[in-house]
Design a protein around this motif. Structure first.
Motif, PDB file in Angstrom:
ATOM      1  N   LYS A 280       0.727  -1.197  -0.022  1.00  0.00           N
ATOM      2  CA  LYS A 280      -0.040   0.115   0.123  1.00  0.00           C
ATOM      3  C   LYS A 280       0.887   1.299  -0.180  1.00  0.00           C
ATOM      4  O   LYS A 280       0.185   2.079  -0.566  1.00  0.00           O
ATOM      5  CB  LYS A 280      -1.048   0.038   1.143  1.00  0.00           C
ATOM      6  CG  LYS A 280      -0.550   0.061   2.581  1.00  0.00           C
ATOM      7  CD  LYS A 280      -1.407  -0.147   3.579  1.00  0.00           C
ATOM      8  CE  LYS A 280      -1.000  -0.878   4.889  1.00  0.00           C
ATOM      9  NZ  LYS A 280      -2.216  -0.760   5.900  1.00  0.00           N
TER      10      LYS A 280
ATOM     11  N   ASP B  60       2.394   1.732  -3.678  1.00  0.00           N
ATOM     12  CA  ASP B  60       1.238   1.941  -4.836  1.00  0.00           C
ATOM     13  C   ASP B  60       1.371   3.601  -4.653  1.00  0.00           C
ATOM     14  O   ASP B  60       1.375   4.346  -5.636  1.00  0.00           O
ATOM     15  CB  ASP B  60      -0.078   1.531  -4.420  1.00  0.00           C
ATOM     16  CG  ASP B  60      -0.282   0.135  -4.611  1.00  0.00           C
ATOM     17  OD1 ASP B  60       0.628  -0.475  -5.416  1.00  0.00           O
ATOM     18  OD2 ASP B  60      -1.221  -0.427  -4.049  1.00  0.00           O
ATOM     19  N   ALA B  61       1.368   4.144  -3.439  1.00  0.00           N
ATOM     20  CA  ALA B  61       1.386   5.742  -3.340  1.00  0.00           C
ATOM     21  C   ALA B  61       2.668   6.289  -4.131  1.00  0.00           C
ATOM     22  O   ALA B  61       2.674   7.417  -4.637  1.00  0.00           O
ATOM     23  CB  ALA B  61       1.126   6.135  -1.824  1.00  0.00           C
ATOM     24  N   ARG B  62       3.757   5.744  -3.625  1.00  0.00           N
ATOM     25  CA  ARG B  62       5.062   6.196  -4.043  1.00  0.00           C
ATOM     26  C   ARG B  62       5.076   6.100  -5.649  1.00  0.00           C
ATOM     27  O   ARG B  62       5.743   7.073  -6.254  1.00  0.00           O
ATOM     28  CB  ARG B  62       6.198   5.571  -3.275  1.00  0.00           C
ATOM     29  CG  ARG B  62       7.563   5.803  -3.570  1.00  0.00           C
ATOM     30  CD  ARG B  62       8.492   5.050  -2.879  1.00  0.00           C
ATOM     31  NE  ARG B  62       8.757   3.649  -3.236  1.00  0.00           N
ATOM     32  CZ  ARG B  62       9.744   3.091  -4.134  1.00  0.00           C
ATOM     33  NH1 ARG B  62      10.670   4.028  -4.278  1.00  0.00           N
ATOM     34  NH2 ARG B  62       9.813   2.174  -4.393  1.00  0.00           N
ATOM     35  N   LEU B  63       4.892   4.962  -6.194  1.00  0.00           N
ATOM     36  CA  LEU B  63       4.846   4.898  -7.479  1.00  0.00           C
ATOM     37  C   LEU B  63       3.741   5.776  -8.347  1.00  0.00           C
ATOM     38  O   LEU B  63       4.107   6.344  -9.325  1.00  0.00           O
ATOM     39  CB  LEU B  63       4.086   3.422  -8.067  1.00  0.00           C
ATOM     40  CG  LEU B  63       5.351   2.300  -7.584  1.00  0.00           C
ATOM     41  CD1 LEU B  63       4.937   0.884  -7.753  1.00  0.00           C
ATOM     42  CD2 LEU B  63       6.851   2.518  -8.408  1.00  0.00           C
ATOM     43  N   ASP B  64       2.768   6.158  -7.640  1.00  0.00           N
ATOM     44  CA  ASP B  64       1.695   7.081  -8.442  1.00  0.00           C
ATOM     45  C   ASP B  64       2.414   8.416  -8.299  1.00  0.00           C
ATOM     46  O   ASP B  64       2.410   9.061  -9.277  1.00  0.00           O
ATOM     47  CB  ASP B  64       0.638   7.199  -7.326  1.00  0.00           C
ATOM     48  CG  ASP B  64      -0.445   6.047  -7.951  1.00  0.00           C
ATOM     49  OD1 ASP B  64      -0.244   5.238  -8.988  1.00  0.00           O
ATOM     50  OD2 ASP B  64      -1.414   5.909  -6.813  1.00  0.00           O
ATOM     51  N   ALA B  65       3.197   8.834  -7.237  1.00  0.00           N
ATOM     52  CA  ALA B  65       3.959  10.031  -7.212  1.00  0.00           C
ATOM     53  C   ALA B  65       4.954  10.158  -8.041  1.00  0.00           C
ATOM     54  O   ALA B  65       5.414  11.136  -8.781  1.00  0.00           O
ATOM     55  CB  ALA B  65       4.247  10.234  -5.568  1.00  0.00           C
TER      56      ALA B  65
ATOM     57  N   ALA C  84       5.089   8.624 -10.838  1.00  0.00           N
ATOM     58  CA  ALA C  84       4.577   8.732 -12.077  1.00  0.00           C
ATOM     59  C   ALA C  84       4.115   9.967 -12.705  1.00  0.00           C
ATOM     60  O   ALA C  84       4.283  10.599 -13.873  1.00  0.00           O
ATOM     61  CB  ALA C  84       3.272   7.694 -12.571  1.00  0.00           C
ATOM     62  N   GLU C  85       3.565  10.688 -11.579  1.00  0.00           N
ATOM     63  CA  GLU C  85       3.071  12.087 -11.727  1.00  0.00           C
ATOM     64  C   GLU C  85       4.383  12.959 -11.945  1.00  0.00           C
ATOM     65  O   GLU C  85       4.171  14.072 -12.700  1.00  0.00           O
ATOM     66  CB  GLU C  85       2.161  12.566 -10.763  1.00  0.00           C
ATOM     67  CG  GLU C  85       1.757  13.872 -10.747  1.00  0.00           C
ATOM     68  CD  GLU C  85       0.846  14.353  -9.392  1.00  0.00           C
ATOM     69  OE1 GLU C  85       0.692  15.747  -9.293  1.00  0.00           O
ATOM     70  OE2 GLU C  85       0.192  13.696  -8.892  1.00  0.00           O
TER      71      GLU C  85
END
Length: 114
Positions: A83, A86-91, A93-94
């Motif tokens: 969990k 996921d947040a780190r990968l989203d950040a 990617a952004e």
């Protein structure tokens, strides 16, 4: 899952798991070689690891061979580490998108706020 955390809390048990990762299929006597405790002490730690399903055993004649079972560890990774990943990968990617086209992100921000 409590059994897994309890089993992993002890550095001796983690060292035994490391040995089984490197060379699975070890007998109790082989695991006790070079250990800072008696064979009976190693047996107690292995019993805790087996109860937590971190170690499985197979009989080969008179020898009981021990193997690392990574499945409970995978459950921990998915529940506790995943969990956050996921947040780190989203950040990331952004961040990558902003670096590649900063004007595109400005357009998205305008749509959200405007």
């Amino acid at each position: 899952m409590t059994d897994v955390f309890h089993a992993l809390a002890d550095p001796t048990r983690r060292a035994l798991l490391d040995r089984l990762f490197l060379e699975g299929g070890l007998t109790l006597s082989e695991l006790a070689e070079g250990a800072p405790m008696t064979r009976q002490g190693v047996a107690k730690h292995i019993a805790i690891l087996e109860a937590a399903n971190l170690v499985t055993a197979e009989w080969e004649g008179r020898n009981k061979r021990h193997f690392l079972n990574p499945v409970p560890l995978t459950g921990i990774v998915h529940r506790w580490v995943g969990k956050f990943e996921d947040a780190r990968l989203d950040a990331l990617a952004e961040f990558k998108a902003r670096l590649e086209d900063p004007t595109d992100m400005d357009k998205k921000d305008t749509k959200r706020h405007g």
